[in-house]
Design a protein around this motif. Structure first.
Motif, PDB file in Angstrom:
ATOM      1  N   UNK A 134       0.837  -1.207   0.000  1.00 42.49           N
ATOM      2  CA  UNK A 134       0.000   0.000   0.000  1.00 42.49           C
ATOM      3  C   UNK A 134       0.870   1.254   0.000  1.00 42.49           C
ATOM      4  N   UNK A 135       1.866   1.290   0.892  1.00 44.11           N
ATOM      5  CA  UNK A 135       2.732   2.473   0.968  1.00 44.11           C
ATOM      6  C   UNK A 135       3.531   2.659  -0.319  1.00 44.11           C
ATOM      7  N   UNK A 136       4.014   1.565  -0.902  1.00 47.77           N
ATOM      8  CA  UNK A 136       4.770   1.685  -2.147  1.00 47.77           C
ATOM      9  C   UNK A 136       3.879   2.138  -3.299  1.00 47.77           C
ATOM     10  N   UNK A 137       2.612   1.779  -3.260  1.00 42.33           N
ATOM     11  CA  UNK A 137       1.680   2.267  -4.277  1.00 42.33           C
ATOM     12  C   UNK A 137       1.490   3.782  -4.144  1.00 42.33           C
ATOM     13  N   UNK A 139       3.093   9.389  -5.963  1.00 39.31           N
ATOM     14  CA  UNK A 139       3.729  10.665  -5.681  1.00 39.31           C
ATOM     15  C   UNK A 139       5.044  10.849  -6.442  1.00 39.31           C
ATOM     16  N   UNK A 140       5.577   9.745  -6.959  1.00 41.39           N
ATOM     17  CA  UNK A 140       6.840   9.816  -7.693  1.00 41.39           C
ATOM     18  C   UNK A 140       6.654  10.113  -9.176  1.00 41.39           C
ATOM     19  N   UNK A 141       5.433  10.077  -9.647  1.00 39.94           N
ATOM     20  CA  UNK A 141       5.192  10.371 -11.070  1.00 39.94           C
ATOM     21  C   UNK A 141       5.563  11.824 -11.362  1.00 39.94           C
ATOM     22  N   UNK A 169       8.208   6.778 -11.648  1.00 38.82           N
ATOM     23  CA  UNK A 169       7.125   5.849 -11.930  1.00 38.82           C
ATOM     24  C   UNK A 169       6.173   6.490 -12.932  1.00 38.82           C
ATOM     25  N   UNK A 170       5.417   5.666 -13.620  1.00 36.27           N
ATOM     26  CA  UNK A 170       4.375   6.150 -14.526  1.00 36.27           C
ATOM     27  C   UNK A 170       3.016   5.884 -13.881  1.00 36.27           C
ATOM     28  N   UNK A 171       1.985   6.545 -14.369  1.00 37.63           N
ATOM     29  CA  UNK A 171       0.646   6.327 -13.834  1.00 37.63           C
ATOM     30  C   UNK A 171       0.178   4.901 -14.114  1.00 37.63           C
ATOM     31  N   UNK A 172       0.588   4.350 -15.243  1.00 41.69           N
ATOM     32  CA  UNK A 172       0.230   2.962 -15.546  1.00 41.69           C
ATOM     33  C   UNK A 172       0.804   2.015 -14.510  1.00 41.69           C
ATOM     34  N   UNK A 173       2.070   2.235 -14.162  1.00 46.35           N
ATOM     35  CA  UNK A 173       2.717   1.396 -13.158  1.00 46.35           C
ATOM     36  C   UNK A 173       2.063   1.577 -11.792  1.00 46.35           C
ATOM     37  N   UNK A 179       0.412  -1.445  -9.588  1.00 46.17           N
ATOM     38  CA  UNK A 179       0.777  -1.710  -8.194  1.00 46.17           C
ATOM     39  C   UNK A 179      -0.420  -1.569  -7.263  1.00 46.17           C
ATOM     40  N   UNK A 180      -1.268  -0.601  -7.537  1.00 47.15           N
ATOM     41  CA  UNK A 180      -2.464  -0.432  -6.718  1.00 47.15           C
ATOM     42  C   UNK A 180      -3.379  -1.648  -6.859  1.00 47.15           C
TER      43      UNK A 180
END
Length: 239
Positions: free
Chosen positions: A138-141, A146-148, A152-156, A160-161
């Protein structure tokens, strides 16, 4: 240069492959020796009786070590990204690191204390593996969102979510069924037994939960191509 030689992507690649074999190899050995039922035994049940218990313990320990290395590398990667404005919270990153390490500790406890030998400790290790593991996804998602667009990309993020949601939906019934509706000390069950269906359901959810974690680390491979870690040695002359 091959793709697995780029950056540190060999870490999650090895973890995913090795962890998958960690679950599957003891299962086939246990089935071959008829130590468990062929239809959906609990993962821990496949690693309870020697010699598969020895193989399961060794492979799980190596998986935990690979998990620690991967989780720490991810932590350092996100820490580097946090220098970008508004990318991520350092406290969130540290919390994810702590939860990931706790989950790896839980793996070691599960492998060391078999469910039929020291049930209470084994169950504690299972909880320590699943609950912090789910919270870690959950935290990594959240960190991925927040890293986009830097790390990270929104797809990724959506992938992950989705995996994190699967982990939640499988871990909750696994814990409830195993704790209240199934006697895990039994390796063989008769379809006429009272808790037979509960046992099958709990085992199915457990396998889904375990492989949801594997799939989550699978999403790290592309990210890990982007960076490397180096150890810097400093010599202090006190003379």
């Amino acid at each position: 240069m091959f793709w697995f030689q780029q950056g540190l992507c060999f870490l999650p690649t090895f973890l995913v492959i090795w962890a998958s074999f960690t679950f599957v190899v003891p299962y086939f050995i246990a089935i071959f020796r008829r130590d468990v039922d062929i239809l959906f035994p609990y993962i821990s049940s496949t690693g309870t009786t020697p010699p598969e218990s020895c193989i399961f313990g060794l492979m799980t320990f190596i998986s935990a070590c690979a998990g620690i290395a991967t989780i720490y590398a991810r932590y350092k990667f996100v820490e580097k990204l946090s220098h970008e404005p508004g990318v991520s919270d350092l406290r969130l990153n540290k919390a994810a690191l702590g939860l990931g390490l706790l989950s790896c500790l839980g793996m070691c406890i599960v492998a060391t204390f078999q469910e039929t030998a020291v049930t209470e400790v084994h169950d504690f290790g299972a909880l320590l593996f699943f609950i912090p593991g789910v919270l870690y996804t959950i935290l990594q998602s959240i960190i991925s969102y927040r890293s986009c667009p830097y790390g990270s990309s929104m797809t990724l993020f959506y992938v992950r979510l989705f995996i994190a949601i699967i982990a939640i939906l499988s871990c909750v019934p696994t814990v409830i069924i195993t704790a209240f509706y199934v006697d895990q000390a039994k390796l063989h069950r008769n379809p006429d037994e009272k808790d037979y269906r509960n046992s099958i359901a709990g085992a199915v959810f457990e396998w889904i939960a375990a492989y949801s974690f594997v799939c989550f680390f699978l999403t790290y491979i592309d990210d890990f191509k982007l960076f490397t870690l180096r150890v810097k040695a400093e010599y202090k002359d006190n003379s």
